[in-house]
Motif scaffolding. Structure first.
Motif, PDB file in Angstrom:
ATOM      1  N   MET A 167      -2.696  -0.604  -3.869  1.00  0.00           N
ATOM      2  CA  MET A 167      -3.531   0.481  -3.378  1.00  0.00           C
ATOM      3  C   MET A 167      -2.712   1.751  -3.230  1.00  0.00           C
ATOM      4  O   MET A 167      -1.563   1.712  -2.809  1.00  0.00           O
ATOM      5  N   GLU A 168      -3.324   2.890  -3.593  1.00  0.00           N
ATOM      6  CA  GLU A 168      -2.723   4.216  -3.405  1.00  0.00           C
ATOM      7  C   GLU A 168      -3.634   5.014  -2.489  1.00  0.00           C
ATOM      8  O   GLU A 168      -4.838   5.126  -2.765  1.00  0.00           O
ATOM      9  N   THR A 169      -3.092   5.551  -1.405  1.00  0.00           N
ATOM     10  CA  THR A 169      -3.907   6.323  -0.467  1.00  0.00           C
ATOM     11  C   THR A 169      -3.416   7.768  -0.392  1.00  0.00           C
ATOM     12  O   THR A 169      -2.295   8.075  -0.793  1.00  0.00           O
ATOM     13  N   ILE A 220       0.844  -1.194   0.000  1.00  0.00           N
ATOM     14  CA  ILE A 220       0.000   0.000   0.000  1.00  0.00           C
ATOM     15  C   ILE A 220       0.882   1.246   0.000  1.00  0.00           C
ATOM     16  O   ILE A 220       1.722   1.428   0.881  1.00  0.00           O
ATOM     17  N   ALA A 244       2.855  -2.033   4.382  1.00  0.00           N
ATOM     18  CA  ALA A 244       3.279  -0.666   4.059  1.00  0.00           C
ATOM     19  C   ALA A 244       4.558  -0.356   4.825  1.00  0.00           C
ATOM     20  O   ALA A 244       4.953  -1.093   5.736  1.00  0.00           O
ATOM     21  N   CYS A 267      -3.353   4.964   5.018  1.00  0.00           N
ATOM     22  CA  CYS A 267      -2.576   3.770   4.690  1.00  0.00           C
ATOM     23  C   CYS A 267      -2.524   2.818   5.892  1.00  0.00           C
ATOM     24  O   CYS A 267      -2.741   1.601   5.758  1.00  0.00           O
ATOM     25  N   TYR A 277       1.239   5.649  -0.272  1.00  0.00           N
ATOM     26  CA  TYR A 277       0.551   6.852   0.189  1.00  0.00           C
ATOM     27  C   TYR A 277       1.291   8.073  -0.341  1.00  0.00           C
ATOM     28  O   TYR A 277       2.480   8.019  -0.648  1.00  0.00           O
ATOM     29  N   MET A 287      -5.643   0.870   6.405  1.00  0.00           N
ATOM     30  CA  MET A 287      -5.771  -0.224   5.436  1.00  0.00           C
ATOM     31  C   MET A 287      -4.968  -1.441   5.891  1.00  0.00           C
ATOM     32  O   MET A 287      -5.419  -2.584   5.778  1.00  0.00           O
TER      33      MET A 287
END
Length: 287
Positions: free
Chosen positions: A211-213, A183, A230, A219, A185, A222
């Motif tokens: 996933m991009e936050t 993940i 992460a 993040c 960010y 998640m």
């Protein structure tokens, strides 16, 4: 022109919209328009023209906006130094602070400083470290607290070192990370580069980004819900997170560290507010 004119031009230049500028200045839109028309009469030129959704400054208007910002900066410095000439430590301490540091460390620091110097007010700007660097360069702040490595012509003091950690909901094999959902960010380039540097040192292939936050806290939430792994700075982690944490090291065994710096112009030490705040940090303030 006076201070109100300078401020009106500065805010309008930042907003490029008369109604939004009027809201920020706490005046009516007609009152702002009237002030701007008087300035155009005084300088016998147009300062801006209307476009869809707002306004655009003319070259003369841009020049006047730069002048207004410079005059406001000089006025603020004059006020700072006039207050400093009094024996009592009072005035406004203008600080630019990296967002993470501002969220996790700054509130207690300012509270402790305020207990010792109750007549000092704070003007705090937060953002990514490169944004704080711009505030320092323009003298919009007296002190900057930045994370990562940035060149600075003034005084630069190391405040804190922290390690980067891989976090996960479940125990993971650190040699097999490239097969796990990763993940990302949004963050500043210095942290991105540090993470990428470590990853390329340990693995031949890129992470499996799923996933991009928008920010680090999102993040982390998640990861708490077992949606991936992460990498976060230690400052973002709390025991109550109940996550597995793995301190990152390079192949040679060196830990992956991120530095937090205090930066300021030496001339600012003439201000009692700045001088006492730096002494406060030097004398063991909790960081």
């Amino acid at each position: 022109m006076d201070e109100k004119d300078w401020n009106a031009i500065r805010v309008l230049y930042e907003e490029n919209n008369i109604s939004r500028a009027a809201e920020r200045l706490y005046i009516s839109q007609p009152a702002l328009t009237y002030r701007l028309k008087n300035l155009e009469k005084e300088f016998e030129t147009s300062l801006y023209f209307k476009i869809k959704g707002g306004i655009e400054f003319t070259s003369e208007g841009v020049h006047l906006a730069d002048y207004a910002a410079d005059m406001l900066n000089k006025l603020q410095k004059t006020k700072d130094y006039m207050l400093n000439m009094q024996d009592e430590v009072k005035g406004t301490l203008r600080i630019g602070v990296s967002s993470n540091f501002a969220q996790y460390k700054l509130p207690k620091m300012l509270k402790d400083f305020s207990s010792n110097y109750p007549n000092v007010q704070f003007n705090v700007n937060t953002g990514w470290s490169n944004e704080i660097m711009n505030l320092l360069d323009s003298s919009s702040v007296q002190l900057g607290i930045l994370r990562g490595n940035y060149d600075w012509y003034g005084v630069k003091t190391l405040l804190h070192k922290e390690r980067l950690f891989l976090i996960s909901k479940k125990e993971v094999d650190m040699t097999n990370l490239f097969n796990l959902p990763f993940i990302n960010y949004n963050t500043d380039s210095s942290l991105k580069n540090l993470i990428n540097e470590w990853w390329h040192d340990r693995f031949p292939e890129p992470p499996f980004v799923t996933m991009e936050t928008d920010r680090q806290e999102t993040c982390k939430q998640m990861v708490k819900n077992d949606l991936g792994i992460a990498i976060l700075p230690e400052i973002c982690l709390q025991p109550s997170d109940n996550l597995y944490t793995y301190g990152l090291s390079y192949k040679n065994g060196d830990p992956v560290l991120r530095n937090t710096w205090l930066m300021y112009n030496k001339d600012s030490l003439q201000l009692s507010t700045v001088n006492n705040f730096i002494k406060f940090l030097d004398n063991g303030s909790t960081i």
